[in-house]
Enzyme design. Structure first.
Site: not given
Ligand code: RIB
Length: 296
Positions: A39, A42, A137, A180, A216, A219, A240, A245-246
């Site tokens: 996350k 990204n 994370e 969310n 999601g 919106g 995919d 969200g990121d």
């Molecule tokens: O939000 C998506 C991400 O969640 C993925 O890229 C995965 O690595 C997890 O961290």
């Protein structure tokens, strides 16, 4: 004003499956792809591609060096990414089904080996009015929030994936929540509630904070104590949903930093997320600002 994202870097192992594996089931996958993800990574990639000068801080193992390179290629400064020779990089095992939905299993690895010394050294380069972006994370989040708040940094929190540790953070020190409905409900201690009511309740619980609730396919909703705004999604063929969200988070914050009106920032974020959903993978699916501007 500088922007720091202190967050995860993962190697994403994405398995193409007909359906998500069920309890007790052994399932063959059709394909395995390896992508940069996490996350944190990204969101930094989204910020970088949106044209924001962003610094990423975090930790990887030797086999994760390509993650640092990938960030650099997206225009992200990686001076504060550490390589830990004795620790494995964080990784994610992702099932991607025929609807484009996913299930994610995380291994923290180097993401969970952040030290206070690393936090202090990183934060020493940032100060009052600078932005700090966080997800859930990495370890040492309470310390990072405390130190950044003492410095007067503006803190953006995306508390995903939500757990007890995130609920225990000093949440009254957060300036922007991007989360969310389920996460908002967990923070508020309620199970049900309409999206707008949840956003307002969170805004009232944390006065001064700005709330972005992501819903999601339904919106997103913005609330800042006075103003409320609803953003629809842009419908695309779903390949995919990983990192949608990121992408939304990175582009929304980019809009805020570029001083766009909230409506414009939300719209830009929704367009960017739609493009990500239409592509495979996490970091590699995130569009450039030019692609977002040309999106119909
Ligand atoms: O939000 C998506 C991400 O969640 C993925 O890229 C995965 O690595 C997890 O961290």
């Amino acid at each position: 004003m500088k922007v720091l994202n202190f967050g995860s870097l993962n190697i994403d192992y994405v398995y193409k499956v007909n359906h998500m594996v069920e309890r007790g089931e052994t399932l063959s996958s059709r394909e395995l792809c390896t992508y940069p993800g996490g996350k944190g990574l990204n969101q930094s990639v989204a910020l970088g591609k949106a044209g924001v000068e962003v610094y990423h801080a975090g930790s990887i193992g030797e086999e994760g060096r390509f993650l640092e390179e990938f960030l650099g290629e997206a225009g992200v400064n990686t001076d504060y990414v550490r390589i830990l020779p004795q620790v494995k990089s964080g990784h994610a095992i992702i099932q991607n089904d025929d609807n484009g939905d996913n299930c994610i299993l995380l291994y923290g690895g180097a993401n969970q080996a952040i030290t206070r010394e690393q936090v202090d050294e990183t934060l020493s380069a940032f100060g009052d009015g600078d932005y700090l972006i966080l997800q859930n994370e990495i370890n040492e989040l309470p310390y990072i929030v405390k130190k950044a708040h003492e410095k007067g940094m503006k803190i953006v929190l995306n508390p995903s994936p939500m757990d007890e540790k995130a609920l225990g953070l000093p949440l009254d020190q957060i300036d922007y929540f991007i989360l969310n409905e389920i996460e908002a409900g967990q923070i508020l201690g309620i199970e049900n509630g309409g999206a707008q009511d949840l956003a307002k309740a969170l805004g009232e619980r944390f006065p001064g904070a700005k709330i972005v609730l992501t819903l999601g396919g339904d919106g997103s909703v913005y609330f800042d104590g006075v103003k409320s705004y609803v953003q629809e999604i842009y419908k695309v063929e779903t390949v995919d949903t990983t990192a949608a969200g990121d992408t939304f988070t990175g582009y929304f914050i980019a809009g805020v930093l570029q001083e766009l009106p909230v409506e414009k920032a939300m719209d830009m974020a929704a367009k960017a997320a739609a493009i990500t959903v239409s592509r495979a993978g996490a970091g590699v699916a995130i569009p450039t600002m030019e692609e977002v501007e040309n999106f119909q």
